[in-house]
Design a protein around this motif. Sequence first.
Motif, short mmCIF file in Angstrom:
data_model
loop_
_atom_site.label_atom_id
_atom_site.label_comp_id
_atom_site.label_asym_id
_atom_site.label_seq_id
_atom_site.Cartn_x
_atom_site.Cartn_y
_atom_site.Cartn_z
N SER A 163 20.34 15.82 -3.05
CA SER A 163 20.36 14.75 -2.07
C SER A 163 19.06 14.80 -1.29
O SER A 163 18.55 15.89 -1.01
N ILE A 164 18.55 13.63 -0.94
CA ILE A 164 17.34 13.57 -0.13
C ILE A 164 17.63 12.82 1.16
O ILE A 164 18.50 11.96 1.23
N GLU A 165 16.89 13.19 2.18
CA GLU A 165 16.85 12.47 3.45
C GLU A 165 15.42 12.60 3.94
O GLU A 165 14.99 13.69 4.30
N VAL A 166 14.70 11.48 3.91
CA VAL A 166 13.26 11.50 4.13
C VAL A 166 12.87 10.46 5.16
O VAL A 166 13.38 9.34 5.15
N ARG A 167 11.93 10.84 6.04
CA ARG A 167 11.39 9.89 7.01
C ARG A 167 10.32 9.03 6.37
O ARG A 167 9.58 9.50 5.51
N ASN A 168 10.25 7.79 6.84
CA ASN A 168 9.29 6.85 6.30
C ASN A 168 8.86 5.92 7.42
O ASN A 168 9.69 5.47 8.20
N TRP B 143 2.59 -1.39 4.41
CA TRP B 143 1.97 -0.07 4.32
C TRP B 143 3.08 0.95 4.49
O TRP B 143 3.80 0.92 5.48
N LEU B 144 3.23 1.87 3.54
CA LEU B 144 4.28 2.89 3.60
C LEU B 144 3.66 4.25 3.84
O LEU B 144 2.73 4.65 3.13
N GLN B 145 4.18 4.95 4.83
CA GLN B 145 3.76 6.32 5.12
C GLN B 145 4.99 7.21 5.02
O GLN B 145 5.68 7.48 5.99
N LEU B 146 5.29 7.61 3.81
CA LEU B 146 6.46 8.41 3.48
C LEU B 146 6.17 9.89 3.70
O LEU B 146 5.05 10.35 3.45
N ASP B 147 7.18 10.63 4.12
CA ASP B 147 7.05 12.08 4.21
C ASP B 147 7.11 12.63 2.78
O ASP B 147 8.13 13.13 2.33
N THR B 148 6.00 12.50 2.06
CA THR B 148 5.97 12.88 0.65
C THR B 148 6.18 14.39 0.47
O THR B 148 6.84 14.80 -0.48
N LEU B 149 5.63 15.20 1.37
CA LEU B 149 5.84 16.64 1.27
C LEU B 149 7.32 16.96 1.41
O LEU B 149 7.88 17.72 0.61
N GLY B 150 7.97 16.37 2.40
CA GLY B 150 9.41 16.59 2.58
C GLY B 150 10.21 16.17 1.36
O GLY B 150 11.14 16.86 0.94
N HIS C 7 0.88 -1.16 0.00
CA HIS C 7 0.00 0.00 0.00
C HIS C 7 0.92 1.22 0.00
O HIS C 7 1.47 1.59 1.03
N GLY C 8 1.13 1.79 -1.17
CA GLY C 8 2.15 2.81 -1.37
C GLY C 8 1.78 4.19 -0.87
O GLY C 8 0.61 4.50 -0.66
N PRO C 9 2.80 5.03 -0.73
CA PRO C 9 2.60 6.37 -0.18
C PRO C 9 1.96 7.35 -1.16
O PRO C 9 1.59 8.44 -0.77
#
Length: 144
Positions: free
Chosen positions: A104-109, A124-131, A40-42
């Motif tokens: 470069s990215i560094e993102v919470r997931n 189930w992925l809850q990625l910080d898509t806005l970040g 279940h993608g972000p």
Amino acid sequence: MAQRTTDDVEQIARQYPEKIATEGDFDLHEELLAEDYVEHGPFGEDIRGQEADAKAMREFLNAFEGFEATVEDAVTQGDTVAMRVTLRGTHEGPFRGIEPTGNSIEVRNMVFTRVEDGKIAERWLQLDTLGLMEQLGAVEPLGE
């Protein structure tokens, strides 16, 4: 079949970010994922099956050079593992219509993984898509 411990379940769940995503070990897909696996993608869509997941992950890894997924914390209850994962990489390929930026990215997931019969059945992925989108320059940073 012997009862799996919470350590066993966590070990199985951690292999996706640590072996498949970080090391690019796609040989693990068949061994690690259930045949009817669902992610279940972000971005609001589900990925169904081992082949579809491998294709989606390869596309993601092609977009982010030097990608790594670091499991910061994991909590296991029964057959489900909740993981806090930090994603890092460099945007060197197209991603969701965004041309490479070199950023470069560094993102919470947050990832919730359900294990069934020794294989990952669902994630189930809850990625910080806005970040992520801010770091790629796709949206203006909020609060600035």
